[in-house]
Design a protein around this motif. Structure first.
Motif, PDB file in Angstrom:
ATOM      1  N   CYS A   6       0.821  -1.181   0.152  1.00  0.00           N
ATOM      2  CA  CYS A   6      -0.085   0.129   0.003  1.00  0.00           C
ATOM      3  C   CYS A   6       1.023   1.327  -0.128  1.00  0.00           C
ATOM      4  O   CYS A   6       2.088   1.032   0.188  1.00  0.00           O
ATOM      5  N   CYS A   7       0.342   2.211  -0.039  1.00  0.00           N
ATOM      6  CA  CYS A   7       0.955   3.652  -0.152  1.00  0.00           C
ATOM      7  C   CYS A   7       1.854   3.972   0.948  1.00  0.00           C
ATOM      8  O   CYS A   7       3.122   4.365   0.967  1.00  0.00           O
ATOM      9  N   CYS A   8       1.442   3.390   2.509  1.00  0.00           N
ATOM     10  CA  CYS A   8       2.179   3.793   3.290  1.00  0.00           C
ATOM     11  C   CYS A   8       2.973   2.690   3.912  1.00  0.00           C
ATOM     12  O   CYS A   8       3.958   2.906   4.740  1.00  0.00           O
ATOM     13  N   GLY A   9       2.952   1.527   3.188  1.00  0.00           N
ATOM     14  CA  GLY A   9       3.783   0.494   3.531  1.00  0.00           C
ATOM     15  C   GLY A   9       3.398  -0.497   4.729  1.00  0.00           C
ATOM     16  O   GLY A   9       4.323  -1.548   5.217  1.00  0.00           O
ATOM     17  N   ALA A  10       2.247  -0.138   5.214  1.00  0.00           N
ATOM     18  CA  ALA A  10       1.741  -0.951   6.287  1.00  0.00           C
ATOM     19  C   ALA A  10       1.533  -2.271   5.799  1.00  0.00           C
ATOM     20  O   ALA A  10       1.641  -3.402   6.413  1.00  0.00           O
ATOM     21  N   CYS A  71      -6.459  -0.391   2.560  1.00  0.00           N
ATOM     22  CA  CYS A  71      -5.496  -0.370   3.948  1.00  0.00           C
ATOM     23  C   CYS A  71      -6.021   0.734   4.811  1.00  0.00           C
ATOM     24  O   CYS A  71      -6.320   1.828   4.428  1.00  0.00           O
ATOM     25  N   VAL A  73      -5.061   2.407   7.124  1.00  0.00           N
ATOM     26  CA  VAL A  73      -3.999   3.479   7.540  1.00  0.00           C
ATOM     27  C   VAL A  73      -3.926   4.596   6.509  1.00  0.00           C
ATOM     28  O   VAL A  73      -4.097   5.782   6.686  1.00  0.00           O
ATOM     29  N   CYS A  74      -3.602   4.255   5.365  1.00  0.00           N
ATOM     30  CA  CYS A  74      -3.676   5.110   4.051  1.00  0.00           C
ATOM     31  C   CYS A  74      -4.575   5.329   3.028  1.00  0.00           C
ATOM     32  O   CYS A  74      -4.719   6.107   2.148  1.00  0.00           O
TER      33      CYS A  74
HETATM   34 ZN   LIG Z   1      -1.306   1.663   3.959  1.00  0.00          ZN
END
Ligand SMILES: [Zn+2]
Ligand SMILES: [Zn+2]
Length: 129
Positions: A6-10, A71, A73-74
């Motif tokens: 994902c964009c944030c890497g989580a 995701c 988060v992001c």
């Molecule tokens: Zn993310």
């Protein structure tokens, strides 16, 4: 291995083999979810590296039936990555590794926004192909 995130890497995952098909859906729901171009992957090829617990599932009201993962988060769209089906679509946007597939169809072109021009020769259909 094909890497995805994902964009944030989580959320990180990998695919043991290349996706089998790529297509683009121009319906308003795929567009708003940010998952217009999808690739089909086999469940047995999907290996979670981290962050499965960060993936949320949005279930649309009927008559729409396809759940949308993202995701938490992001907000990155992840298609149907939590599906229990043997094969399912995920958002091509989430893949980080180069692979050989190119877009093979356009569906719901009747809902395509006026500002988007289709610039490949893949077959187009009004609804599902
Ligand atoms: Zn993310
Ligand atoms: Zn769609």
């Amino acid at each position: 291995m094909i890497q995805g995130s994902c964009c944030c890497g989580a959320v990180r995952f990998e695919l043991a083999s290349e996706p089998s098909m790529m297509g683009t859906c121009h319906c308003s729901r795929c567009r708003k979810a940010g998952a217009s171009t999808i690739v089909f992957v086999k469940k047995e090829d999907l290996n979670w590296l981290q962050g499965k617990e960060h993936v949320a599932l949005y279930r649309p009201a009927p008559p729409y039936k396809y759940g949308r993962c993202f995701c938490k988060v992001c907000g990155t769209s992840l298609g149907e990555i939590l599906s229990e089906d043997a094969s399912f679509p995920i958002a091509a946007n989430a893949l980080d590794t180069k692979f050989g597939l190119r877009n093979q169809f356009h569906e719901f072109v009747s809902e395509k926004p006026h500002w988007y021009d289709i610039c490949d020769d893949a077959p187009q259909s009004v609804g599902h192909p």
